[in-house]
Design a protein around this motif. Structure first.
Motif, short mmCIF file in Angstrom:
data_model
loop_
_atom_site.label_atom_id
_atom_site.label_comp_id
_atom_site.label_asym_id
_atom_site.label_seq_id
_atom_site.Cartn_x
_atom_site.Cartn_y
_atom_site.Cartn_z
N ASP A 103 42.85 1.50 52.71
CA ASP A 103 42.08 1.72 53.93
C ASP A 103 42.21 0.57 54.92
O ASP A 103 41.66 0.62 56.03
CB ASP A 103 40.61 2.00 53.61
CG ASP A 103 39.96 0.87 52.82
OD1 ASP A 103 40.58 -0.20 52.68
OD2 ASP A 103 38.82 1.06 52.36
N ARG A 133 42.88 11.83 52.94
CA ARG A 133 41.51 11.51 52.55
C ARG A 133 40.87 10.48 53.48
O ARG A 133 39.72 10.62 53.89
CB ARG A 133 41.47 11.00 51.12
CG ARG A 133 40.06 10.75 50.58
CD ARG A 133 40.10 10.18 49.18
NE ARG A 133 40.61 8.82 49.15
CZ ARG A 133 39.86 7.73 49.38
NH1 ARG A 133 38.58 7.86 49.69
NH2 ARG A 133 40.40 6.53 49.32
N GLU A 175 46.22 10.08 50.11
CA GLU A 175 45.28 9.10 50.65
C GLU A 175 45.21 9.13 52.17
O GLU A 175 44.15 8.93 52.75
CB GLU A 175 45.67 7.71 50.17
CG GLU A 175 45.30 7.44 48.72
CD GLU A 175 43.81 7.56 48.48
OE1 GLU A 175 43.05 6.71 48.97
OE2 GLU A 175 43.40 8.53 47.82
N ARG A 205 50.67 9.96 46.07
CA ARG A 205 49.43 9.20 46.24
C ARG A 205 49.19 8.84 47.70
O ARG A 205 48.08 8.97 48.21
CB ARG A 205 49.49 7.93 45.38
CG ARG A 205 48.32 6.97 45.64
CD ARG A 205 48.53 5.64 44.97
NE ARG A 205 47.50 4.68 45.36
CZ ARG A 205 47.74 3.44 45.73
NH1 ARG A 205 48.98 2.98 45.73
NH2 ARG A 205 46.76 2.63 46.05
#
Length: 287
Positions: free
Chosen positions: A41, A74, A71, A67
């Protein structure tokens, strides 16, 4: 020890950290110690997406790339990069043969972005998730039906897309697969003298799968079955259809010999289902 305030050095360390994530390696700090990968993030959605692309295209590691694509969706939902990440999830899941998950990701893409330019590709991936699971003829053909339905959507809803031609080719192959299944079962019954059950299977091929490569054989097997049962009108009619469409086929030669051995010839007789098929064919409504 003095604190280093050089902007250029800080920029170089930041670049090294990003490269380390892209290559899957740890960063060597100033003291010679390895530092952990920064939380995802802390990166922009574009950077995370590019990490996934690098794993997929450079490292040839679709499992690792998944992945990053997950991500980015997300962490940054409703962004352009989340949208790209979702279609790439469908692709990488398909590449790793996780077909159910690939289908779910493709369907989510279609639900969220039905009018997007990649919607055709999402539908194509969804169809492939069924198609690539079609096994040998002897197994259940439920997946074949589902593949046909999904491929038909590509063909009908996205006829001008780059995937339409491939979808049509795969549709024909899957359609052939269904006919092959019917033929396999029909031959099984025929060998065991269960002529009524065999006729039902061969009739299905002639009526429902008439554009496949199995139609000529199905007609010949109908000649065999009807002769075995003493239904000469039906046998002659099946041979007449076979001769009309596949006169150069070895199956027609075999049927002709069978009839000749009984003093019969290929000829439309009676008013059964085969006679109706023949009349439809003459009017151009068949094949």
């Amino acid at each position: 020890m003095a604190v280093v305030k050089s902007g250029a050095l800080r920029q170089a360390l930041g670049t090294a950290l990003l490269v380390s994530v892209l290559t899957g390696c740890s960063v060597i700090g100033l003291g010679g110690k390895q530092t952990k990968e920064a939380p995802l993030d802390s990166y922009t959605p574009e950077q995370i997406y590019e990490m996934g692309e690098k794993e997929l295209e450079v490292q040839k590691n679709p499992k690792a790339s998944l992945r990053y694509f997950q991500e980015v969706e997300r962490l940054y939902p409703y962004t352009e990069w989340a949208k790209r990440g979702l279609i790439m999830q469908a692709y990488t899941l398909h590449q790793t043969k996780k077909y159910d998950e690939a289908r779910d990701a493709a369907q989510r893409y279609l639900d969220f972005y039905p009018g997007d330019e990649d919607a055709a590709y999402a539908q194509y991936l969804l169809a492939l998730s069924y198609y690539d699971q079609i096994d040998e003829v002897g197994r259940d053909q439920g997946l074949t039906f589902q593949a046909l339905q999904a491929l038909r959507v590509v063909i009908e809803q996205y006829p001008d897309s780059e995937y339409a031609k491939s979808a049509m080719l795969k549709f024909d192959m899957a359609f052939d697969q269904l006919a092959a299944k019917e033929m396999e079962i029909g031959r099984y019954y025929l060998k065991r003298g269960n002529y009524a059950a065999a006729i039902n299977r061969f009739r299905t091929v002639v009526q429902d799968y008439q554009t496949t490569s199995y139609t000529a054989e199905a007609l010949h097997r109908l000649v065999e079955c009807y002769l075995a049962l003493g239904f000469t009108d039906e046998a002659q009619t099946a041979a007449a259809i076979l001769g009309y469409n596949y006169q150069s086929s070895p199956f027609y030669e075999d049927s002709f010999k069978l009839l000749k051995g009984r003093g019969l010839e290929p000829k439309v007789k009676g008013d059964g289902w085969l006679a109706k098929v023949y009349r439809q064919m003459i009017r151009g409504e068949w094949l």
